[in-house]
Enzyme design. Sequence first.
Site, PDB file in Angstrom:
ATOM      1  N   ASN A 156       0.796  -1.235   0.000  1.00  0.00           N
ATOM      2  CA  ASN A 156       0.000   0.000   0.000  1.00  0.00           C
ATOM      3  C   ASN A 156       0.826   1.280   0.000  1.00  0.00           C
ATOM      4  OD1 ASN A 156       0.609  -0.998   2.611  1.00  0.00           O
ATOM      5  ND2 ASN A 156      -0.954   0.280   3.543  1.00  0.00           N
ATOM      6  N   VAL A 232      -2.103  -9.283  10.231  1.00  0.00           N
ATOM      7  CA  VAL A 232      -1.898 -10.008  11.484  1.00  0.00           C
ATOM      8  C   VAL A 232      -1.416 -11.430  11.205  1.00  0.00           C
ATOM      9  CG1 VAL A 232      -3.048 -10.959  13.513  1.00  0.00           C
ATOM     10  CG2 VAL A 232      -3.539  -8.621  12.791  1.00  0.00           C
ATOM     11  N   THR A 234       0.260 -12.532   8.649  1.00  0.00           N
ATOM     12  CA  THR A 234       1.660 -12.462   8.219  1.00  0.00           C
ATOM     13  C   THR A 234       2.578 -12.249   9.416  1.00  0.00           C
ATOM     14  OG1 THR A 234       1.097 -11.605   6.029  1.00  0.00           O
ATOM     15  CG2 THR A 234       3.317 -11.153   6.837  1.00  0.00           C
ATOM     16  N   GLY A 235       2.193 -11.335  10.304  1.00  0.00           N
ATOM     17  CA  GLY A 235       3.003 -11.044  11.480  1.00  0.00           C
ATOM     18  C   GLY A 235       3.174 -12.246  12.383  1.00  0.00           C
ATOM     19  N   GLU A 252       4.348  -4.053  12.557  1.00  0.00           N
ATOM     20  CA  GLU A 252       3.270  -3.077  12.381  1.00  0.00           C
ATOM     21  C   GLU A 252       2.191  -3.781  11.567  1.00  0.00           C
ATOM     22  OE1 GLU A 252       2.284   0.796   9.781  1.00  0.00           O
ATOM     23  OE2 GLU A 252       4.265   0.848  10.734  1.00  0.00           O
ATOM     24  N   CYS A 287      -3.714   0.228   7.067  1.00  0.00           N
ATOM     25  CA  CYS A 287      -3.928  -0.424   8.361  1.00  0.00           C
ATOM     26  C   CYS A 287      -4.542   0.525   9.378  1.00  0.00           C
ATOM     27  CB  CYS A 287      -2.613  -0.999   8.888  1.00  0.00           C
ATOM     28  SG  CYS A 287      -1.286   0.210   9.004  1.00  0.00           S
ATOM     29  N   GLU A 464       7.018   3.007  16.000  1.00  0.00           N
ATOM     30  CA  GLU A 464       7.764   3.525  14.853  1.00  0.00           C
ATOM     31  C   GLU A 464       7.509   5.015  14.688  1.00  0.00           C
ATOM     32  OE1 GLU A 464       6.796   0.926  11.539  1.00  0.00           O
ATOM     33  OE2 GLU A 464       8.279  -0.528  12.250  1.00  0.00           O
TER      34      GLU A 464
END
Length: 483
Positions: A156, A232, A234-235, A252, A287, A464
Amino acid sequence: MKTPELGFSPKGLYIGGKWEESVKGKTFESINPANMDYLGELPLADEEDVNRAVIAAKEAFYDWSRMPIKERAGFLDALAEILQDKRDELGLMDCLDSGNTISGMKGDVDWSADTLRYFAGLIAEIKGETFSEKPGHLNFTRREPYGVVAKINPFNHPLRFCAEKSAAALAAGNTVVIKASEQAPLSSLRFAEICHEVLPPGVVNVLTGDTACGQAMVRHPDVRRVGVVGSVSTGIAIAKDAAEDLTHVTLELGGKNPIIIFSDVDPKEAASFAVKGMNMNRQGQSCSSTSRVFVHKNIHKEVIEELKILVEKLPVGLPWIESSEVGPIVSKRQYDKIMDFITSAGQEGATLVTGGCSPNDELLSNGFFIQPTVFSNVKPEMRIAREEIFGPVMSVFEWNDYENLLSIVNGLEYGLTAMIVTNNMKQAMETSERVEAGYIWINSNGRYLGAPYGGWKASGIGQEECFDELLSYTRIKNINMRW
């Protein structure tokens, strides 16, 4: 309408200051999601390519980490300057590759340059502490970089995440290996070309690949620090892989973010905040988008009416046209996922206020366009109320009981952002204390450098866009001495 000419052809994977083919010679195509035009063929990196990139980054680390800090800051400032000079080119590239509108993608270039300058300016603030137990004794700490950092990015904000998410790691003295999203990879390789002009070989390495490439990066024994922006799921997968070697991870991740509208605000103002919070210039593919709209019953009807007016006014069009505010979804995969959510909302009893289909425009018929969509009468158990859609879909809830509202707002696994709209500051502050989210707006939207950004619960680990991010790319070494 034909895609504007980019004048760019991918040269290969960027490893150790050189352009390399993938070891196995596999490739994939990038297309313009607005009209299906071919944009380029890119190498598909695998585990062997990851190993080459990590070796190059490790070799470059010694000199980069020991470089005088003013010199290192100068490299980042120079990188920022070139990005700014190429704002129009880079903005157009991301616009064509991701489908996001041109104004937003030019803004991403500005943000990238600002972030590089921000962290360059903070390098001198990476400091340790000193203390003493008694005469003849000194204890002091140093902050030292990890070494090779893996950065895994989504589609994105293609250019922005390459530059922004590398800035703190580079400033702290690490070298980086970046994996671009396979859904919008072009600008990552253009970023590599710019790095080639500015940075020593091996300091930045850029790979284009799929999940297997990212997995190999996380599992590589010489990668001791990982930064990820993604969903989420993927994390969680990356955190499990990183756990094998106890690799430090920042995540993130996704959000199902609420905007809470109280009864004391003007319905037009409330609707305007709701639309802005959805980040429609990225088709809601953000997100931080506030996709759950909680409206007090006293103004619910009026807010729905204003939302319908505002959303239907949004110009949906080819993303490189300056007047367009909503472009296409990034890929067919993402388009199909969003349309499945829209179908499920109708089946589960939500009321379609507007949108829910592709626009009736011949010019847009070949692209992955979805009209900005609003559903009302949404209930907490519905899929569109619980799962991150990552598309231009707003779910409107009516509320009356404050405690029940907070129970629903906090009842999901996500906790990234929230927005509160009210003229009662006491009510706003109490609500901000009780909402479980890492970043909260009160009668405001947007972000600025220096303000910590990060999620609670399943929406992430770490902060971040702030000084804490810079420190997170260092490790503390304690030195205890006597004489």
